[in-house]
Structures are given as C-alpha cells and as structure tokens.
Enzyme design. Structure first.
Site, PDB file in Angstrom:
ATOM      1  CG  HIS A 263      -2.198   0.747   1.022  1.00  0.00           C
ATOM      2  ND1 HIS A 263      -2.309   1.858   0.212  1.00  0.00           N
ATOM      3  CD2 HIS A 263      -3.443   0.541   1.513  1.00  0.00           C
ATOM      4  CE1 HIS A 263      -3.556   2.300   0.220  1.00  0.00           C
ATOM      5  NE2 HIS A 263      -4.277   1.521   1.009  1.00  0.00           N
TER       6      HIS A 263
ATOM      7  CG  ASP B 282      -3.544   4.648  -3.151  1.00  0.00           C
ATOM      8  OD1 ASP B 282      -2.832   4.398  -2.153  1.00  0.00           O
ATOM      9  OD2 ASP B 282      -3.535   5.745  -3.746  1.00  0.00           O
TER      10      ASP B 282
END
Length: 444
Positions: A415, A419
């Site tokens: 992450h 995203d």
C-alpha cells in the site's frame, strides 16, 4: 607466480558471502576450473572455480566467516612455481693435492651448519582475514599473544574471541560508602524470574530437535524483512478458466508430444499478467521509502516461486518476459524449475525479478495471501482451478447454473506503492485477459 582468488560478484544485488567449505587445502594440487571453495549467499550456494592450474599456497578466510565482495580468499601458486626447488648438494671436498688450510682457520668453502627449521612464520607476518583484522583493531589486541589454531598456525576469529573471553573485565571504581539513614523495613514481594515457556510434548520424551538449514534461515529472514518493510494488503478475484480449459484439452496431446511436458494453467496466467503489468507500470515497480523514490522498470523480469521438494522455496527469474509468447513462457518455467530443483541455477537466475507469481494451485490451495518478494511492489498467487457450479447468462438473457472451470487469484500488494483502486483494476485486467483472449491463436 601467485594468483589471488577473491570473493566474486555472484549477482547484481549480492554484496557478501559466507565461506561454507574449502574444497582444497594448503598444498593440494588444483586444476584450472576445479572447485576451490563453496560460498553461501542470501540467494544460493555456489562453488568458485580456480582460474589457474597450480597448488593451494595459503587460505586467508576460515570456514564460517562472512566477507564482502572483493575480499581475498586464498593464494594459488602457478604450476611451474608450485614445487619449491630442492636444496643444492653440498660441494665436494677439494682434491687431496690442494694445500689444506690450517685447522684453526677453516676455509670459507666449508659446508655451513644447517639453520634450525622454523615451524611457522612469525604471527606479525601472517595474513589475517578481514573479520580478524577488525576484531584486533577494535579491541587493541597484540596478535602475537594469541595462539592460532587455523591452518599453519593462523589466527582465526574463534581464536580472537576465545582470547577476549580470558581478559579480565574492566574495573569500576566503587563510590565512597554513604552513611545509611535509618529507614523502617518495607516488606518486598518476590518477583519470579522470567523463564522460557515449557515445550509441550506427547509424553515424557522431548520431540526431535533439528538445526535449521541455511535455506530455511534465509527464507525466514527474508519473510520477516518483507513483513516489516511493506504495507501488505490482500485482494482476490474469481476467474472463469473455461475457455483456457477447452484450449488445453484440444492441444494436450500435441503439446506433450512436441515439448515433452504438460501445458499447465501457469503460462496462461503469466501471459495475462505481463500484459497487465505493461498497462499498470506502478505494479511493475520497486519502492524505496528511505530514498523517497519509486523505480518503474522498463522490462518485465517475471519471478516464479519454485518449491524444492518441500526443502525450501526459491524465486527464479524469467528476464524480458514480455518478449515471450505462451509456449516460450511454458518452456522457460519448465527449464528454470528443473534447474532449481537440481541445484543448477546461478545467482543471476535467482535475482532481479520485478514482479512475482507463486503457484500453490497444484497442491489444492483454494485462496492464498502470499508475502511480497521485496523490493517488488506486489505478488500474485494462482490457486486451484476446479470444476464448480456457477451462474451464467444464456443467449436469451436468462440466468442458469453451469459447471465451469474456475479459480481465484490472490493478490498481495504494497500500500506504500499504490492504492486499492490500482490493485483492483490490475486484477480486473488479468481476469479480462484470461477469460477473453484468443488462446487458440497463441498456440498456433
């Protein structure tokens, strides 16, 4: 002439190695290309060959020591200079006709007395390994005070550590005693000492204890480092493999006959993934937070996780995978997996991947959440493809149940690098490719 063998550069990202075993000892003859030493890195164990024919003169690094690339490991004497010349015979006595010198004045030509033999060179002249030199400098040790146990009396790291253990601890000046003040005694509750948890056993006898292999230690260290480094997130998506199952059935016998191995689902997934990586280049990147930099790779170096008969796991690398079609990917996967299981891969074939695929599907896995192969930004898991009942839409627009080959893709991604929207769109691209491409054309 003497040749120095140094710690080689065994891969693009490898900076050090550990000496596992010396295949040759001091005085042993060595042929050019013959293995001299076995070195372990965080990727693979490798034998280093001799560049010359000769004799092992001196070993500079002990087994078990870890050294950096370029460190001198040993000295090899060339074949013509390997054997020292024999001492010349003493000169014959002069003929009796020559005038004999007086007894009290011996002639210079008389045979000199033999010098006492030396068992080993003085320690000050010995070559020390980099580890030993660092220890000596750090602790300010006089090397002549240490008895060496290495080859030829050389001082090893263990010798230095044993010597340090015999030194007295630095004395600490005790503070002057203070006059105690009368204080009423306070009851103290004893605190139990910490102890290791008890090991559960089936009976009175302890279970078997085994030492960890070097590969298992490396895997453990890499997995822990990855979990501590990357911000792992997991996504999954179901794929309808029915079109691919039909193509595999139609070409199974021909492919086996021409290639010598079966056509699995994995090359199809690889082909679809490569296209998706080109469409979403951030997934084919490496993320370096400490440098505030993300490296987007121009080429797809596809890593494939290979199980070594339950003895460990390695990631082999298909370089420039975007240049290969379906059959070419299948051949590379087969060749690299076979070489990995027979321990015939070089370090460069185990490094440099930009994206990794792990394939637990053949073992019956339903859904997997793999650990990212850092510095990759993501890893894909291909799980079991099986016949399952699914809802399909008929030609007249009605829903119906059908038996189809389906499976799941498990996607672990960092992450920090991108995203969730990118992750899901990337998976959708792979799903679309697998379900809609003309795979028949790929196999022609």
């Amino acid at each position: 002439m003497t040749t120095t063998i140094s710690m080689p550069q065994l891969g693009e990202t490898i900076t050090e190695g550990t000496i596992l075993r010396w295949a040759k000892g001091v005085g042993d003859a060595i042929a050019q290309g013959e293995a001299v030493v076995e070195i372990s890195t965080d990727k693979v164990d490798t034998e280093v060959p001799s560049p010359v024919t000769g004799t092992m003169l001196e070993i500079l690094v002990e087994e078990g020591e870890t050294v950096e690339v370029g460190t001198e490991l040993c000295l090899v004497g060339a074949a013509e200079s390997a054997a020292p010349p024999e001492d010349p015979a003493p000169p014959a006595e002069p003929p009796s006709s020559a005038a004999a010198p007086p007894a009290e004045a011996p002639s210079v030509a008389a045979v000199p007395a033999a010098a006492p033999p030396t068992s080993s060179p003085p320690k000050g002249s010995m070559r020390l390994s980099p580890v030993v030199r660092r220890l000596v400098r750090r602790h300010g040790i006089d090397i002549s005070l240490i008895q060496g146990t290495g080859q030829g009396g050389r001082v090893s790291r263990r010798d230095v550590e044993a010597y340090l253990a015999t030194l007295p601890s630095p004395s600490v000046t005790a503070p002057a005693p203070r006059t105690p003040t009368a204080v009423p005694p306070t009851p103290v509750t004893p605190v139990p000492s910490p102890s290791l948890p008890a090991v559960a056993t089936m009976g009175d006898e302890p279970r078997e204890k085994t030492d960890l292999s070097r590969m298992r230690v490396r895997i453990a260290e890499n997995m822990i480092r990855s979990r501590r480094t990357a911000a792992h997130v997991w996504s999954a998506m179901e794929v309808d493999y029915e079109p691919i199952a039909e193509v595999r059935a139609a070409h199974r016998e021909r492919f086996q006959r021409e290639e010598g191995f079966s056509l699995t689902y994995l090359p199809f997934v690889c082909r679809a993934v490569i296209d998706a990586l080109r469409a979403f280049p951030v997934v084919n990147s490496s993320f370096y937070l400490e440098k505030r930099r993300s490296v987007y790779h121009d080429r797809v170096h596809l890593g494939i996780a290979v199980d070594l008969d339950q003895q460990g796991l390695v990631v082999v690398t298909i370089r420039n995978a975007e240049d290969l079609r379906l059959a070419g990917l299948a051949r590379h996967i087969r060749r690299l997996a076979t070489a990995a299981r027979s321990r015939q891969l070089g370090p460069d074939q185990l490094t440099g991947s930009t994206f990794t695929i792990t394939n637990p599907g053949p073992y019956g896995s339903y859904l997997s959440a793999p650990i990212i192969n850092v510095p990759n930004a993501a890893i894909l898991s291909t799980d079991t493809v099986a016949k399952r009942p699914v809802v399909v839409t008929t030609s007249d627009g009605r829903d119906a149940l059908a038996i189809r080959h389906t499976g799941f893709l498990g996607f672990s991604w960092d992450h920090r690098a991108f995203d969730g929207s990118t992750a899901v769109l990337f998976l959708q691209r792979i799903k679309h490719n697998l379900e809609t491409w003309d795979w028949e054309q790929e196999l022609k």
